[in-house]
Design a protein around this motif. Sequence first.
Motif, short mmCIF file in Angstrom:
data_model
loop_
_atom_site.label_atom_id
_atom_site.label_comp_id
_atom_site.label_asym_id
_atom_site.label_seq_id
_atom_site.Cartn_x
_atom_site.Cartn_y
_atom_site.Cartn_z
N GLY A 85 61.47 40.56 50.26
CA GLY A 85 60.30 41.29 50.44
C GLY A 85 59.14 40.38 50.42
O GLY A 85 58.04 40.76 50.68
N GLU A 86 59.37 39.09 50.35
CA GLU A 86 58.59 37.94 50.20
C GLU A 86 58.06 37.35 51.62
O GLU A 86 59.41 37.18 52.28
N VAL A 87 57.03 37.05 52.14
CA VAL A 87 56.81 36.36 53.25
C VAL A 87 56.23 34.97 52.76
O VAL A 87 55.19 34.97 52.19
N VAL A 88 56.92 33.91 53.06
CA VAL A 88 56.63 32.59 53.01
C VAL A 88 56.08 31.94 54.21
O VAL A 88 57.02 31.99 55.15
N ALA A 89 54.95 31.24 54.21
CA ALA A 89 54.53 30.36 55.38
C ALA A 89 54.79 28.82 55.01
O ALA A 89 54.46 28.41 54.10
N LEU A 90 55.39 28.46 56.03
CA LEU A 90 55.40 26.80 56.15
C LEU A 90 54.16 26.28 56.84
O LEU A 90 54.08 26.57 58.08
N LEU A 91 53.52 25.61 56.26
CA LEU A 91 52.00 25.15 57.06
C LEU A 91 52.32 23.66 56.84
O LEU A 91 52.60 22.95 55.84
N GLY A 92 51.50 22.92 57.93
CA GLY A 92 51.43 21.71 57.82
C GLY A 92 51.02 20.87 59.23
O GLY A 92 51.14 21.81 60.19
N PRO A 93 50.54 19.57 59.23
CA PRO A 93 50.32 19.00 60.45
C PRO A 93 51.53 18.72 61.53
O PRO A 93 52.64 19.11 61.07
N ASN A 94 50.99 18.58 62.66
CA ASN A 94 52.18 18.32 63.65
C ASN A 94 53.06 17.13 63.27
O ASN A 94 52.61 16.11 62.77
N GLY A 95 54.38 17.64 63.18
CA GLY A 95 55.16 16.34 62.94
C GLY A 95 55.52 16.05 61.36
O GLY A 95 56.44 15.24 61.05
N ALA A 96 55.09 17.35 60.63
CA ALA A 96 55.39 17.34 59.26
C ALA A 96 56.97 17.66 58.98
O ALA A 96 57.55 17.43 58.04
N GLY A 97 57.53 18.45 59.87
CA GLY A 97 58.85 18.88 59.67
C GLY A 97 59.29 20.25 59.46
O GLY A 97 60.10 20.74 59.32
N LYS A 98 57.96 21.19 59.92
CA LYS A 98 57.98 22.59 59.78
C LYS A 98 58.97 23.09 60.81
O LYS A 98 60.00 24.13 60.29
N THR A 99 58.98 22.96 62.01
CA THR A 99 59.95 23.29 63.07
C THR A 99 61.48 22.97 62.59
O THR A 99 62.36 23.78 62.85
N THR A 100 61.66 21.69 62.29
CA THR A 100 62.98 21.15 61.70
C THR A 100 63.58 22.06 60.93
O THR A 100 64.72 22.25 60.68
N ALA A 101 62.72 22.41 59.77
CA ALA A 101 63.09 23.29 58.63
C ALA A 101 63.54 24.65 59.05
O ALA A 101 64.50 25.33 58.75
N LEU A 102 62.58 25.16 60.03
CA LEU A 102 63.09 26.67 60.56
C LEU A 102 64.30 26.55 61.34
O LEU A 102 65.27 27.45 61.15
N ARG A 103 64.38 25.46 62.22
CA ARG A 103 65.59 25.12 62.93
C ARG A 103 67.01 25.12 61.91
O ARG A 103 68.17 25.41 62.27
N ALA A 104 66.80 24.37 60.76
CA ALA A 104 68.13 24.23 59.99
C ALA A 104 68.29 25.58 59.24
O ALA A 104 69.40 25.67 59.01
N LEU A 105 67.37 26.45 58.99
CA LEU A 105 67.51 27.76 58.43
C LEU A 105 68.31 28.66 59.48
O LEU A 105 69.16 29.40 59.11
N ALA A 106 67.75 28.48 60.75
CA ALA A 106 68.60 29.34 61.88
C ALA A 106 69.75 28.71 62.00
O ALA A 106 70.63 29.55 62.67
N GLY A 107 70.42 27.62 61.71
CA GLY A 107 71.62 26.82 62.04
C GLY A 107 71.70 26.09 63.22
O GLY A 107 72.47 25.61 63.95
N LEU A 108 70.28 25.93 63.80
CA LEU A 108 70.17 25.29 65.23
C LEU A 108 70.12 23.72 65.19
O LEU A 108 70.44 23.05 66.03
N THR A 109 69.64 23.25 63.82
CA THR A 109 69.93 21.89 63.30
C THR A 109 70.58 21.95 62.18
O THR A 109 70.50 22.44 61.21
N PRO A 110 71.76 20.82 62.34
CA PRO A 110 72.79 20.84 60.97
C PRO A 110 71.97 20.19 59.81
O PRO A 110 71.08 19.31 60.07
N LEU A 111 72.30 20.61 58.84
CA LEU A 111 71.82 19.52 57.55
C LEU A 111 72.60 18.39 57.29
O LEU A 111 73.90 18.57 57.55
#
Length: 363
Positions: free
Chosen positions: A43-69
């Motif tokens: 029920g909680e909404v969390v936003a990952l915020l940061g400048p370009n190149g900070a790693g936000k999209t990498t984190a999202l892809r890791a959660l989705a399984g599109l980038t391996p840990l």
Amino acid sequence: MTAGAHDADARTPENGSAEGLDARLVVERGSFRLDVALSVAPGEVVALLGPNGAGKTTALRALAGLTPLTGGRLRLDGTALERTPPESRPVGVVFQDYLLFPHLTALDNVAFGPRCQGATRAEGRARAAEWLGRLGLAEHAGAKPRRLSGGQAQRVALARALATRPRLLLLDEPLAALDARTRLEVRAQLRRHLAEFEAVAVLVTHDPLDAMVLADRLVVVEDGRVVQEGTPSDIARHPRTDYIAQLVGLNLYRGEARGHTVRLGAGAGITTAEDLSGPVFVAFPPSAVTLHRDRPTGASARNLWRCEVAGLETHGDQIRADLGGELPLVADLTAVAAAELDLHPGATVWAAVKATQTHAYPV
């Protein structure tokens, strides 16, 4: 597109718990290392915020399984997902450019996820029609993506993600492709639907307004690590890095407090309303700064610094002055005031801030 091969009855682990997301995402690629811990309740909404190149999209892809840990952990509702392929995760994804199938109608785009989960054609379409109706798109069910506006396409992508009944909803810059007017409308609609979402939602954005409006909690990432997290109001009141201060529109300094005086590393000092001791941050908004071409008299109760105008730019209905010198800062003033002061790059000004308009807090 959406991912998820778990039916509604298999959304939680065998013990019936609904623990939300517990993750430490470690991804190493070349010289870049992402190391971000995330704990998000259902029920909680969390936003990952940061400048370009900070790693936000990498984190999202890791959660989705599109980038391996490379390391860490990823547990959703008590179930480990590190080795679970993307298509088998109870995850829905809304991408920045929607990625709708161009040859399918809005109805069949939304039905795609349930069909992948084993639903019959009729069942998939029935669930898709339900979600299109909930998002105000029933009359566009037969339209293909090229016939949809940006806002409509975004809502179809959201419906497609939600139709899989995900336990984790990932939104990658969901409003970035919209024009300003549509963005305002869709942001309000998206906030309403996220408020009704019972599972975990993680939003990736670089837009502070999107984050402040849509999220219950912000996690700010810089250079692959978390530098601050908290509620939007807490982040806005207590920024801890220059990036965050600029994001929320504050002048931010770090120094050593002795009583009501904070001494900065460069030698300048700031008088504050708070009585503190030790390392502190001091912040004040650009609107708190008053500018003078001549040193004002009778300003002993205020902070006063001699500065030089480094640049001027329009900021909403204000003029924002970038000032260097004894204490680098930014100041907001009206166009009329800027003209009366004859501000231009290289001009010398005196900047004053009342102690009561500063805010000091421990490091």
